[in-house]
Write a protein that holds these residues in place. Structure first.
Motif, PDB file in Angstrom:
ATOM      1  N   ARG A   1      39.658  48.262  31.786  1.00  4.27           N
ATOM      2  CA  ARG A   1      40.251  47.949  33.084  1.00  4.27           C
ATOM      3  C   ARG A   1      39.626  48.771  34.217  1.00  4.27           C
ATOM      4  O   ARG A   1      39.441  48.263  35.326  1.00  4.27           O
ATOM      5  CB  ARG A   1      41.767  48.200  33.036  1.00  4.27           C
ATOM      6  CG  ARG A   1      42.497  47.863  34.332  1.00  4.27           C
ATOM      7  CD  ARG A   1      43.984  48.178  34.203  1.00  4.27           C
ATOM      8  NE  ARG A   1      44.621  47.322  33.210  1.00  4.27           N
ATOM      9  CZ  ARG A   1      45.118  46.114  33.469  1.00  4.27           C
ATOM     10  NH1 ARG A   1      45.050  45.625  34.697  1.00  4.27           N
ATOM     11  NH2 ARG A   1      45.689  45.413  32.518  1.00  4.27           N
ATOM     12  N   GLU A   2      39.282  50.010  33.944  1.00  2.00           N
ATOM     13  CA  GLU A   2      38.767  50.863  35.023  1.00  2.00           C
ATOM     14  C   GLU A   2      37.377  50.434  35.504  1.00  2.00           C
ATOM     15  O   GLU A   2      36.914  50.900  36.538  1.00  2.00           O
ATOM     16  CB  GLU A   2      38.735  52.329  34.593  1.00  2.00           C
ATOM     17  CG  GLU A   2      37.938  52.626  33.350  1.00  2.00           C
ATOM     18  CD  GLU A   2      38.787  52.600  32.083  1.00  2.00           C
ATOM     19  OE1 GLU A   2      38.401  53.289  31.122  1.00  2.00           O
ATOM     20  OE2 GLU A   2      39.820  51.906  32.076  1.00  2.00           O
ATOM     21  N   TRP A   3      36.720  49.527  34.772  1.00  2.00           N
ATOM     22  CA  TRP A   3      35.430  48.992  35.206  1.00  2.00           C
ATOM     23  C   TRP A   3      35.553  47.540  35.663  1.00  2.00           C
ATOM     24  O   TRP A   3      34.537  46.833  35.797  1.00  2.00           O
ATOM     25  CB  TRP A   3      34.400  49.096  34.088  1.00  2.00           C
ATOM     26  CG  TRP A   3      33.855  50.490  33.929  1.00  2.00           C
ATOM     27  CD1 TRP A   3      34.340  51.466  33.115  1.00  2.00           C
ATOM     28  CD2 TRP A   3      32.750  51.050  34.631  1.00  2.00           C
ATOM     29  NE1 TRP A   3      33.592  52.612  33.257  1.00  2.00           N
ATOM     30  CE2 TRP A   3      32.611  52.383  34.181  1.00  2.00           C
ATOM     31  CE3 TRP A   3      31.860  50.566  35.589  1.00  2.00           C
ATOM     32  CZ2 TRP A   3      31.610  53.230  34.658  1.00  2.00           C
ATOM     33  CZ3 TRP A   3      30.862  51.410  36.062  1.00  2.00           C
ATOM     34  CH2 TRP A   3      30.749  52.720  35.602  1.00  2.00           C
ATOM     35  N   ALA A   4      36.751  47.081  35.937  1.00  2.00           N
ATOM     36  CA  ALA A   4      36.962  45.687  36.343  1.00  2.00           C
ATOM     37  C   ALA A   4      36.170  45.355  37.607  1.00  2.00           C
ATOM     38  O   ALA A   4      36.009  46.188  38.495  1.00  2.00           O
ATOM     39  CB  ALA A   4      38.443  45.433  36.584  1.00  2.00           C
ATOM     40  N   GLY A   5      35.705  44.120  37.679  1.00  2.00           N
ATOM     41  CA  GLY A   5      35.062  43.656  38.912  1.00  2.00           C
ATOM     42  C   GLY A   5      33.568  43.516  38.844  1.00  2.00           C
ATOM     43  O   GLY A   5      32.945  43.077  39.816  1.00  2.00           O
ATOM     44  N   GLY A   6      32.955  43.869  37.713  1.00  3.24           N
ATOM     45  CA  GLY A   6      31.521  43.675  37.567  1.00  3.24           C
ATOM     46  C   GLY A   6      30.720  44.370  38.650  1.00  3.24           C
ATOM     47  O   GLY A   6      31.101  45.408  39.188  1.00  3.24           O
ATOM     48  N   ASN A   7      29.586  43.768  38.984  1.00  4.09           N
ATOM     49  CA  ASN A   7      28.718  44.351  40.005  1.00  4.09           C
ATOM     50  C   ASN A   7      29.286  44.227  41.403  1.00  4.09           C
ATOM     51  O   ASN A   7      28.861  44.948  42.315  1.00  4.09           O
ATOM     52  CB  ASN A   7      27.337  43.680  39.964  1.00  4.09           C
ATOM     53  CG  ASN A   7      26.409  44.365  38.986  1.00  4.09           C
ATOM     54  OD1 ASN A   7      26.698  45.444  38.490  1.00  4.09           O
ATOM     55  ND2 ASN A   7      25.288  43.727  38.693  1.00  4.09           N
ATOM     56  N   GLY A   8      30.230  43.307  41.595  1.00  3.40           N
ATOM     57  CA  GLY A   8      30.793  43.123  42.931  1.00  3.40           C
ATOM     58  C   GLY A   8      31.359  44.401  43.510  1.00  3.40           C
ATOM     59  O   GLY A   8      31.289  44.646  44.714  1.00  3.40           O
ATOM     60  N   CYS A   9      31.887  45.246  42.645  1.00  2.00           N
ATOM     61  CA  CYS A   9      32.500  46.491  43.098  1.00  2.00           C
ATOM     62  C   CYS A   9      31.479  47.449  43.695  1.00  2.00           C
ATOM     63  O   CYS A   9      31.822  48.315  44.486  1.00  2.00           O
ATOM     64  CB  CYS A   9      33.217  47.147  41.920  1.00  2.00           C
ATOM     65  SG  CYS A   9      34.263  48.540  42.370  1.00  2.00           S
ATOM     66  N   PHE A  10      30.198  47.278  43.345  1.00  3.66           N
ATOM     67  CA  PHE A  10      29.164  48.215  43.754  1.00  3.66           C
ATOM     68  C   PHE A  10      28.347  47.712  44.942  1.00  3.66           C
ATOM     69  O   PHE A  10      27.411  48.370  45.370  1.00  3.66           O
ATOM     70  CB  PHE A  10      28.233  48.494  42.572  1.00  3.66           C
ATOM     71  CG  PHE A  10      28.937  49.128  41.411  1.00  3.66           C
ATOM     72  CD1 PHE A  10      29.056  50.504  41.323  1.00  3.66           C
ATOM     73  CD2 PHE A  10      29.512  48.352  40.417  1.00  3.66           C
ATOM     74  CE1 PHE A  10      29.719  51.091  40.259  1.00  3.66           C
ATOM     75  CE2 PHE A  10      30.174  48.929  39.349  1.00  3.66           C
ATOM     76  CZ  PHE A  10      30.288  50.299  39.276  1.00  3.66           C
ATOM     77  N   THR A  11      28.681  46.546  45.444  1.00  2.14           N
ATOM     78  CA  THR A  11      27.922  45.996  46.556  1.00  2.14           C
ATOM     79  C   THR A  11      28.477  46.498  47.892  1.00  2.14           C
ATOM     80  O   THR A  11      29.540  47.116  47.962  1.00  2.14           O
ATOM     81  CB  THR A  11      28.005  44.459  46.565  1.00  2.14           C
ATOM     82  OG1 THR A  11      29.328  44.065  46.940  1.00  2.14           O
ATOM     83  CG2 THR A  11      27.666  43.879  45.207  1.00  2.14           C
ATOM     84  N   ALA A  12      27.752  46.148  48.947  1.00  2.00           N
ATOM     85  CA  ALA A  12      28.285  46.348  50.298  1.00  2.00           C
ATOM     86  C   ALA A  12      29.182  45.183  50.694  1.00  2.00           C
ATOM     87  O   ALA A  12      29.712  45.164  51.803  1.00  2.00           O
ATOM     88  CB  ALA A  12      27.147  46.485  51.303  1.00  2.00           C
ATOM     89  N   ALA A  13      29.341  44.205  49.776  1.00  2.00           N
ATOM     90  CA  ALA A  13      30.164  43.011  50.013  1.00  2.00           C
ATOM     91  C   ALA A  13      29.686  42.257  51.249  1.00  2.00           C
ATOM     92  O   ALA A  13      30.491  41.766  52.042  1.00  2.00           O
ATOM     93  CB  ALA A  13      31.643  43.363  50.119  1.00  2.00           C
ATOM     94  N   ALA A  14      28.366  42.151  51.397  1.00  2.00           N
ATOM     95  CA  ALA A  14      27.777  41.414  52.515  1.00  2.00           C
ATOM     96  C   ALA A  14      27.578  39.955  52.121  1.00  2.00           C
ATOM     97  O   ALA A  14      27.197  39.667  50.989  1.00  2.00           O
ATOM     98  CB  ALA A  14      26.449  42.038  52.910  1.00  2.00           C
TER      99      ALA A  14
END
Length: 516
Positions: free
Chosen positions: A39-52
């Motif tokens: 659970r603590e790694w939920a969200g895949g790579n999306g969590c590490f982006t600038a969400a642009a």
């Protein structure tokens, strides 16, 4: 004993969440998202982006209704050109040297604006105009550049939080520590997955499965096998759980890989300038995108031999940052040094170059800076000083020949080195001559791999590896696992947009198969 669902999504990131939410929106009553990460790694790579996000739009007035950080007074100070379908298409195609699948590109471009609206209205993504990344203040006006203007508030962390609030709001189950290890088949169609959870196997049945498992960038073995030996030492920018599971699952049911695995090194990957001191095997969920070091258009980059190796002003950062990581990886030791003087330091993004984010190396003179850099991996002080002095002189000559050119980071200003430079800096070239001088070390951060599954552009259905372009019935794909969209490089912000576009399509088709 098996459990029956209307739709099963493999992957809890932006693309997978988009697919699950779309399935519910189109009628599915029982949707399950599974992810092998805890659970603590939920969200895949999306969590590490600038969400642009890159999207077609008609200019500022088109976007004001979906952003939350613009007052009427602020709007009066913004310069923003429309971004057309032609602009978006040309950007993807030119950066791929026209290798991208035109039909896949068209699907992303044509539905980009609708997908953004859906993310705001249905998912609840908190969009803002991205002043901190995509605008410079010139003569009191905020000038957006590079074709990309939107991001989610609080970056990738804010994006994934919005998605997961929406999953909970719509009653979508999410199981972590649950790895899909095999696709079930029945009557020639995918009919669910076998998953490993709590040390045992569980059978999950559904009329459709949507793969949103990302690429294989977190697997040293697969990087070495498909991209080349040098990629073994790249730093993983995001989740450590994207290790190629989707490719393995889909291949076993006859899916078409695009391009072929033998050509994955030609397709390449998204690789960026990344903090040299960042972890090797995974990103940091707190700092996330702050390890990016994208200020190079404001200065120069040299390798450990003290030589420049890229044209830092070739294009806007949006169009070069995803390929320059590879160039850094090719340098001795996989290291480069970004160098700035005091004229531009205040223009560096604070979230990337803050004192608490990056190791800074300072010098009151270039000689002092060079001495300090020799303790940090610079092997030829004399060459480094020669590089900077030659660079400065070349700019002086060019400016004397073109006195009307003015430095302007919001446009390609033509402020360049002169013709004597074998490797030019084509825009934004300022001499490095005002102390104190700043240097930071960077490495290659791999974000995601570009090769993946071939899909139908209208349905996101996975195509069979057989004549006739038939699909694997019941199997869909979205996100970084989609193949044929990017080759070698990509325009920033288009990956998240594509994940939403194909996620929406996959969810809609899954609902149809479930009878809704």
């Amino acid at each position: 004993m098996s459990i029956l669902y209307d739709c099963i999504v493999v992957g809890s990131g932006h693309a997978g969440s988009s697919a699950a939410l779309s399935a519910v929106q189109h009628g599915c009553q029982k949707v399950l998202v599974i992810d092998k990460c805890p659970r603590e790694w939920a969200g895949g790579n999306g969590c590490f982006t600038a969400a642009a996000y890159r999207t077609v739009h008609d200019g500022l007035q088109d976007l004001l209704p979906i952003v939350s950080n613009i007052s009427p007074e602020k709007a009066e100070t913004i310069d923003m050109l429309p971004y057309t379908k032609s602009d978006f298409t040309q950007d993807v195609m030119r950066l791929s040297d026209n290798r991208s699948d035109p039909e896949i590109v068209k699907a992303v471009v044509d539905e980009s604006r609708e997908a953004i609206q859906w993310l705001k209205d249905y998912v609840g993504v908190p969009f803002i105009l991205s002043f901190h990344r995509q605008a410079y203040e010139i003569n009191g006006r905020q000038k957006f550049w590079g074709g990309m203007v939107l991001s989610a508030d609080d970056g990738g962390k804010g994006l994934i939080a919005a998605h997961h609030r929406a999953l909970e709001r719509h009653g979508i189950e999410v199981w972590y520590d649950c790895q899909a290890i095999e696709l079930l088949e029945q009557d020639g169609a995918v009919a669910g997955v076998i998953a490993r959870q709590d040390g045992g196997l569980i059978e999950l049945r559904s009329r459709s499965v949507i793969l949103a498992t990302g690429g294989f960038e977190a697997s040293q073995d697969l990087r070495r096998k498909y991209l080349g030996e040098v990629w073994e030492s790249a730093r993983v920018r995001g989740t450590p759980y994207n290790t190629g599971d989707g490719l393995t699952l889909a291949q076993k049911v006859g899916a078409l890989i695009k391009p072929p695995l033998s050509a994955f090194s030609e397709a390449g990957c998204h690789s960026t300038c990344w903090d040299y001191n960042a972890p090797l095997s995974h990103g940091d969920r707190i700092l996330s995108n702050q390890y990016t070091k994208s200020g190079y258009p404001l200065g120069v980059m040299v390798n450990s031999a003290g030589k420049r190796f890229v044209d830092e002003g070739e294009d806007f950062r949006n169009y070069t940052y995803a390929k320059f990581g590879k160039r850094i990886l090719e340098q001795e030791g996989g290291m480069a040094i970004q160098v700035y003087d005091s004229k531009v330091i205040s223009w560096l993004r604070k979230e990337e170059y803050g004192d608490d984010v990056v190791e800074k190396i300072w010098g009151d003179t270039l000689e002092e800076l060079a001495d300090k850099l020799t303790e940090k991996g610079l092997k030829d002080k004399t060459q480094f000083l020669h590089t900077v002095h030659t660079f400065n002189e070349s700019i002086r000559v060019h400016q004397a020949e073109h006195p009307n050119l003015k430095w302007n980071p919001s446009v390609k200003d033509g402020l360049s080195t002169d013709a004597s430079m074998i490797l030019p800096k084509s825009n934004w070239a300022l001499p490095i001559n005002v102390p104190p001088f700043l240097a930071v070390r960077v490495a290659c951060g791999i974000t995601f791999t570009f090769g993946g599954l071939a899909i139908e552009p209208e349905t996101a259905g996975v195509v069979k590896d057989a004549p006739g372009k038939k699909v694997v019935k019941g199997l869909f794909c979205t996100g970084e696992l989609v193949g044929g969209l990017f080759y070698g490089n990509y325009p920033g912000g288009s990956g998240l947009t594509a994940g939403a576009v194909f996620g929406r399509k996959a969810g809609r088709e899954a609902a149809k198969l479930a009878g809704y």
